[in-house]
Motif scaffolding. Structure first.
Motif, PDB file in Angstrom:
ATOM      1  N   GLY A  58       0.804  -1.221   0.000  1.00 34.93           N
ATOM      2  CA  GLY A  58       0.000   0.000   0.000  1.00 34.93           C
ATOM      3  C   GLY A  58       0.837   1.269   0.000  1.00 34.93           C
ATOM      4  N   LEU A  59       2.017   1.200   0.602  1.00 36.96           N
ATOM      5  CA  LEU A  59       2.930   2.348   0.610  1.00 36.96           C
ATOM      6  C   LEU A  59       3.764   2.417  -0.667  1.00 36.96           C
ATOM      7  N   LYS A  60       3.490   1.495  -1.591  1.00 41.69           N
ATOM      8  CA  LYS A  60       4.203   1.440  -2.885  1.00 41.69           C
ATOM      9  C   LYS A  60       5.702   1.185  -2.702  1.00 41.69           C
ATOM     10  N   LEU A  61       6.026   0.403  -1.669  1.00 42.30           N
ATOM     11  CA  LEU A  61       7.420   0.055  -1.424  1.00 42.30           C
ATOM     12  C   LEU A  61       7.774  -1.177  -2.242  1.00 42.30           C
ATOM     13  N   ARG A  62       9.050  -1.330  -2.516  1.00 41.13           N
ATOM     14  CA  ARG A  62       9.538  -2.473  -3.272  1.00 41.13           C
ATOM     15  C   ARG A  62      10.654  -3.149  -2.505  1.00 41.13           C
ATOM     16  N   ASN A  63      10.925  -4.377  -2.863  1.00 42.46           N
ATOM     17  CA  ASN A  63      11.982  -5.116  -2.181  1.00 42.46           C
ATOM     18  C   ASN A  63      13.324  -4.410  -2.252  1.00 42.46           C
ATOM     19  N   LYS A  64      13.570  -3.644  -3.320  1.00 47.94           N
ATOM     20  CA  LYS A  64      14.842  -2.923  -3.450  1.00 47.94           C
ATOM     21  C   LYS A  64      14.957  -1.799  -2.417  1.00 47.94           C
ATOM     22  N   ASP A  65      13.822  -1.400  -1.787  1.00 44.17           N
ATOM     23  CA  ASP A  65      13.832  -0.367  -0.747  1.00 44.17           C
ATOM     24  C   ASP A  65      14.286  -0.918   0.610  1.00 44.17           C
ATOM     25  N   LEU A  66      14.351  -2.229   0.714  1.00 39.61           N
ATOM     26  CA  LEU A  66      14.683  -2.871   1.982  1.00 39.61           C
ATOM     27  C   LEU A  66      16.187  -2.990   2.187  1.00 39.61           C
ATOM     28  N   SER A  67      16.592  -2.877   3.441  1.00 44.34           N
ATOM     29  CA  SER A  67      17.973  -3.217   3.786  1.00 44.34           C
ATOM     30  C   SER A  67      17.940  -4.594   4.445  1.00 44.34           C
ATOM     31  N   LYS A  68      19.102  -5.185   4.549  1.00 45.23           N
ATOM     32  CA  LYS A  68      19.207  -6.551   5.043  1.00 45.23           C
ATOM     33  C   LYS A  68      18.804  -6.650   6.514  1.00 45.23           C
ATOM     34  N   CYS A  69      18.128  -7.722   6.839  1.00 47.75           N
ATOM     35  CA  CYS A  69      17.737  -8.017   8.222  1.00 47.75           C
ATOM     36  C   CYS A  69      17.765  -9.525   8.372  1.00 47.75           C
ATOM     37  N   THR A  70      18.763 -10.020   9.085  1.00 54.03           N
ATOM     38  CA  THR A  70      18.918 -11.476   9.206  1.00 54.03           C
ATOM     39  C   THR A  70      18.499 -12.004  10.570  1.00 54.03           C
ATOM     40  N   THR A  71      18.089 -11.116  11.463  1.00 52.38           N
ATOM     41  CA  THR A  71      17.670 -11.544  12.790  1.00 52.38           C
ATOM     42  C   THR A  71      16.253 -12.102  12.714  1.00 52.38           C
ATOM     43  N   PRO A  72      16.064 -13.371  13.046  1.00 53.94           N
ATOM     44  CA  PRO A  72      14.722 -13.935  12.988  1.00 53.94           C
ATOM     45  C   PRO A  72      13.835 -13.379  14.098  1.00 53.94           C
ATOM     46  N   LEU A  73      12.539 -13.360  13.829  1.00 54.50           N
ATOM     47  CA  LEU A  73      11.548 -12.936  14.820  1.00 54.50           C
ATOM     48  C   LEU A  73      10.781 -14.162  15.275  1.00 54.50           C
ATOM     49  N   VAL A  74      10.302 -14.121  16.502  1.00 51.11           N
ATOM     50  CA  VAL A  74       9.474 -15.204  17.019  1.00 51.11           C
ATOM     51  C   VAL A  74       8.030 -14.738  16.960  1.00 51.11           C
ATOM     52  N   ARG A  75       7.194 -15.486  16.233  1.00 54.21           N
ATOM     53  CA  ARG A  75       5.786 -15.130  16.081  1.00 54.21           C
ATOM     54  C   ARG A  75       5.019 -15.462  17.360  1.00 54.21           C
ATOM     55  N   PHE A  76       3.753 -15.018  17.392  1.00 50.17           N
ATOM     56  CA  PHE A  76       2.898 -15.282  18.548  1.00 50.17           C
ATOM     57  C   PHE A  76       2.748 -16.777  18.807  1.00 50.17           C
ATOM     58  N   ASP A  77       2.768 -17.577  17.734  1.00 46.92           N
ATOM     59  CA  ASP A  77       2.596 -19.023  17.894  1.00 46.92           C
ATOM     60  C   ASP A  77       3.908 -19.737  18.228  1.00 46.92           C
ATOM     61  N   GLY A  78       4.981 -18.968  18.435  1.00 42.03           N
ATOM     62  CA  GLY A  78       6.260 -19.541  18.828  1.00 42.03           C
ATOM     63  C   GLY A  78       7.168 -19.900  17.664  1.00 42.03           C
ATOM     64  N   ARG A  79       6.658 -19.855  16.447  1.00 38.96           N
ATOM     65  CA  ARG A  79       7.495 -20.178  15.287  1.00 38.96           C
ATOM     66  C   ARG A  79       8.368 -18.983  14.919  1.00 38.96           C
ATOM     67  N   MET A  80       9.511 -19.291  14.341  1.00 38.13           N
ATOM     68  CA  MET A  80      10.438 -18.233  13.929  1.00 38.13           C
ATOM     69  C   MET A  80      10.184 -17.872  12.474  1.00 38.13           C
ATOM     70  N   ILE A  81      10.369 -16.598  12.173  1.00 36.78           N
ATOM     71  CA  ILE A  81      10.215 -16.118  10.808  1.00 36.78           C
ATOM     72  C   ILE A  81      11.364 -15.149  10.521  1.00 36.78           C
ATOM     73  N   VAL A  82      11.951 -15.289   9.352  1.00 39.68           N
ATOM     74  CA  VAL A  82      13.034 -14.391   8.952  1.00 39.68           C
ATOM     75  C   VAL A  82      12.408 -13.270   8.113  1.00 39.68           C
ATOM     76  N   PRO A  83      12.606 -12.016   8.517  1.00 42.45           N
ATOM     77  CA  PRO A  83      12.042 -10.902   7.757  1.00 42.45           C
ATOM     78  C   PRO A  83      12.596 -10.837   6.337  1.00 42.45           C
ATOM     79  N   GLU A  84      11.793 -10.278   5.439  1.00 40.17           N
ATOM     80  CA  GLU A  84      12.226 -10.044   4.063  1.00 40.17           C
ATOM     81  C   GLU A  84      13.332  -8.994   4.041  1.00 40.17           C
TER      82      GLU A  84
END
Length: 149
Positions: A58-84
């Motif tokens: 919705g903000l018209k952002l693209r993957n090229k606008d992202l910087s690297k983030c390798t720290t995984p997050l822990v979701r509410f259900d306890g599973r880990m997810i690696v950010p884009e």
């Protein structure tokens, strides 16, 4: 010399206009990168600020606008997810603006973004889920943002 500020408090007056009892999440509208964004959850339990796919697109952002983030997050259900990736954008509430770094994740969430402790602490926000409000100091005094039930 420190300037004395009015203390931030909540009382029964702050309950007016809320449906009680409730166990609703604290969900507000915020200006993110000059767009009014609804369904932004404020979560004291989150150690990260998170943006979900609908807002990213919705903000018209693209993957090229992202910087690297390798720290995984822990979701509410306890599973880990690696950010884009991550992106820093201005977030404004009641005229007070701070730069927020969001971890962008490709997973479903019923809210558009999550503002966690990093934003809470930077803004100096005092949230109250009971009162469905956040309060914080501004140059003009204490600002109050009412959440949506």
């Amino acid at each position: 010399m420190k300037i004395a500020r009015e203390p931030i408090t909540f009382d029964d007056y702050d309950l007016e206009g809320t449906i009680q009892p409730h166990d609703d999440a604290l969900v507000v509208t915020a200006r993110i990168s000059s767009f009014m964004v609804k369904k932004v959850m404020i979560d004291q339990g989150s150690g990260a600020n998170v943006m979900y796919p609908d807002l990213f697109k919705g903000l018209k952002l693209r993957n090229k606008d992202l910087s690297k983030c390798t720290t995984p997050l822990v979701r509410f259900d306890g599973r880990m997810i690696v950010p884009e990736g991550q992106i820093s954008l201005p977030v404004n509430m009641e005229g007070k603006e701070v730069l927020v770094t969001f971890a962008v994740v490709a997973s479903f969430f019923p809210y558009t973004a999550l503002l966690g402790r990093p934003w809470i602490h930077t803004m100096g926000v005092v949230p109250s889920t009971l009162h469905v409000k956040v309060k914080f100091q501004t140059k003009q005094g204490i600002a109050v943002v009412r959440g949506s039930q």
